[in-house]
Scaffold this motif. Structure first.
Motif, short mmCIF file in Angstrom:
data_model
loop_
_atom_site.label_atom_id
_atom_site.label_comp_id
_atom_site.label_asym_id
_atom_site.label_seq_id
_atom_site.Cartn_x
_atom_site.Cartn_y
_atom_site.Cartn_z
N LEU A 150 0.86 -1.18 0.00
CA LEU A 150 0.00 0.00 0.00
C LEU A 150 0.90 1.23 0.00
O LEU A 150 1.59 1.50 0.98
CB LEU A 150 -0.90 -0.01 1.24
CG LEU A 150 -1.95 1.11 1.35
CD1 LEU A 150 -2.90 1.08 0.16
CD2 LEU A 150 -2.73 0.99 2.65
N ASP A 151 0.92 1.94 -1.12
CA ASP A 151 1.77 3.12 -1.23
C ASP A 151 1.21 4.27 -0.38
O ASP A 151 0.01 4.53 -0.39
CB ASP A 151 1.89 3.57 -2.68
CG ASP A 151 2.80 2.65 -3.50
OD1 ASP A 151 3.54 1.85 -2.88
OD2 ASP A 151 2.76 2.73 -4.74
N PHE A 152 2.12 4.91 0.33
CA PHE A 152 1.79 6.04 1.20
C PHE A 152 2.51 7.26 0.65
O PHE A 152 3.72 7.40 0.80
CB PHE A 152 2.23 5.72 2.63
CG PHE A 152 2.09 6.85 3.62
CD1 PHE A 152 1.03 7.73 3.57
CD2 PHE A 152 3.05 7.01 4.64
CE1 PHE A 152 0.92 8.77 4.49
CE2 PHE A 152 2.94 8.03 5.56
CZ PHE A 152 1.87 8.92 5.49
N HIS A 153 1.78 8.11 -0.06
CA HIS A 153 2.38 9.26 -0.73
C HIS A 153 2.53 10.40 0.28
O HIS A 153 1.55 11.02 0.69
CB HIS A 153 1.54 9.69 -1.93
CG HIS A 153 1.49 8.63 -3.00
ND1 HIS A 153 2.50 8.48 -3.92
CD2 HIS A 153 0.57 7.66 -3.25
CE1 HIS A 153 2.21 7.46 -4.72
NE2 HIS A 153 1.04 6.94 -4.33
N VAL A 154 3.78 10.67 0.65
CA VAL A 154 4.04 11.67 1.68
C VAL A 154 4.13 13.06 1.07
O VAL A 154 4.44 13.22 -0.12
CB VAL A 154 5.33 11.34 2.47
CG1 VAL A 154 5.20 9.99 3.16
CG2 VAL A 154 6.56 11.37 1.57
N LEU A 155 3.85 14.05 1.91
CA LEU A 155 3.91 15.44 1.45
C LEU A 155 5.37 15.84 1.24
O LEU A 155 6.24 15.51 2.04
CB LEU A 155 3.27 16.35 2.49
CG LEU A 155 1.81 16.06 2.83
CD1 LEU A 155 1.36 16.93 4.00
CD2 LEU A 155 0.93 16.30 1.61
#
Length: 457
Positions: free
Chosen positions: A63-68
């Motif tokens: 599950l990709d977690f796109h960080v700011l």
């Protein structure tokens, strides 16, 4: 209901590898595992390893977690520390992701570098889960960082020859404390302090170590006699290697070498030495009577690794290495656990990063510790005390002084020719194996963790 857990590593191979191993270990115990991957990754090695891992483990969910994105005010800030910061600042994006998982998760395993995420997540009404921290360092160093919010280390910076005594814990040599910790404004320091404040809110600290190897510290952490309240410390190391579809570039050369004749030289995925120090190291290796496999790194982040071997070593030194056929130098990522398991390897010249220490301990491989930064002096102290290796303390931190080729030659010869050290290291390997036998200390603790996760469902 199936036990479902999520894992969130932070940044850098030293943090990613133990998470991949833990994910594989939990999946092998009938847990459904989701691995959250912070995107974009900092290094190519991380991206390549993740792709390889998920190909070999299709039962583990990605599950990709796109960080700011973070725009650093100081362009010289460590890119891995900036990624830690990006994950922490993006924590508000996690609850919807975690809530979307099916079946619902019972626990989230967080990297110690992003432990402060627990502060916000534990207050979110949409999540009713347990939190665990995976400590990616030694129990010895963890015992220091867990107390950081209650220390004023700058007061101790002038007393490097003294010991620091914390209630209920073995004393620390002040000279082993990483220099950045004496500066309360340093990013490394502020992140560690922030993360250590969250430790009391988690259910347990999972650690890649084993009871025999760090018995005094582990017993102290779990004694209840420390000056702060700590969650249960759960040693389940050495972490077992996981299957993947990657290939090691250097084994064909090793296959041609005699048993225990080669010293493996590697200072981790993030250590970049000066050209002068690289040349002294190369000269030192050539002066020895030993064969060597040297993994060379010139930058912290491999995406900008453009300098060739000839530029790093100089044409003369590189030419002599090739001419003598005494050693092999590589710049690409290698599968270290495969190299250390190869019968030709007889010693490990290392920075004493904790993954490297545990991989050596697992195989009873004698080490020569060149502690360069971070937790590595604490780790080397553990190595030396357990009888796994040698540690020339006067070599100092990275860049503190130029370690000359003659010093390197002498210590490598000691590493490869000391029969007593080899015997002691073999004992460490035997204890590491026993920890994972049925009823062994690490095997039992992992069973405890699985039971706690199952009760939560």
């Amino acid at each position: 209901m199936e036990t479902h857990v999520a894992l969130l590593p932070s940044a850098g191979m030293g943090h990613l590898m133990p998470f991949l191993r833990l994910a594989s270990m939990l999946a092998s115990r009938n847990c459904k595992v989701t691995l959250l991957t912070a995107q974009p990754a900092v290094s190519s090695a991380e991206s390549n390893h993740l792709n390889s891992f998920f190909t070999a483990h299709p039962h583990i969910q990605r599950l990709d977690f796109h960080v700011l994105p973070i725009h650093p005010s100081n362009p010289h800030h460590d890119p891995f520390f900036l990624q830690f910061e990006a994950i922490i600042r993006s924590v508000h994006l996690l609850p919807p992701l975690l809530s979307s998982l099916s079946p619902p998760i019972s626990a989230l395993f967080l990297d110690i570098a992003a432990a402060t995420c627990v502060d916000q997540l534990s207050d979110d009404p949409s999540l009713s889960i347990s939190y665990y921290i995976l400590s990616t360092t030694s129990a010895r160093f963890f015992s220091l960082i867990s107390h950081l919010p209650h220390l004023t280390l700058e007061d101790h910076s002038k007393y490097s020859n003294k010991k620091l005594q914390l209630p209920g814990l073995p004393p620390f040599s002040i000279s082993n404390i990483p220099p950045p910790l004496f500066n309360p404004e340093n990013l490394f320091t502020t992140q560690l302090i922030s993360n250590s404040r969250a430790i009391s809110k988690v259910k347990g600290i999972v650690s890649n170590t084993f009871r025999w190897f760090e018995s005094e510290t582990i017993e102290a952490l779990n004694s209840g006699n420390t000056s702060i309240t700590l969650p249960q410390f759960l040693p389940i190391g050495p972490f077992k290697p996981y299957e993947d579809d990657g290939k090691c570039c250097s084994l064909s050369w090793l296959d041609e070498q005699p048993t225990k004749s080669v010293v493996y030289v590697s200072f981790g995925s993030r250590t970049a030495m000066s050209k002068d120090q690289i040349k002294e190291l190369g000269e030192g290796l050539l002066k020895t009577t030993q064969k060597f496999l040297w993994v060379l790194k010139s930058v912290k982040v491999d995406k900008v690794e453009e300098t060739g071997l000839e530029e790093l070593l100089g044409s003369s030194l590189l030419g002599r290495i090739k001419e003598k056929r005494q050693g092999m130098v590589v710049k690409e990522w290698v599968k270290q656990e495969d190299i250390l398991a190869h019968p030709a390897i007889g010693g490990f010249f290392s920075h004493c990063g904790w993954n490297s220490v545990m991989e050596a301990a697992q195989r009873g491989m004698p080490m020569l510790a060149w502690t360069l930064n971070g937790d590595q002096r604490f780790n080397a102290e553990v190595v030396e005390k357990a009888g796994l290796g040698l540690w020339p303390k006067n070599w100092g931190w990275l860049g503190e002084r130029l370690v000359k080729s003659e010093e390197i030659e002498e210590k490598i010869e000691d590493l490869m020719q000391d029969h007593k050290l080899r015997s002691m290291a073999q004992k460490v390997g035997e204890e590491a194996i026993q920890a994972w036998e049925i009823g062994g200390t690490s095997e039992k603790v992992l069973g405890q963790i699985i039971e706690m996760l199952t009760l939560k469902v």
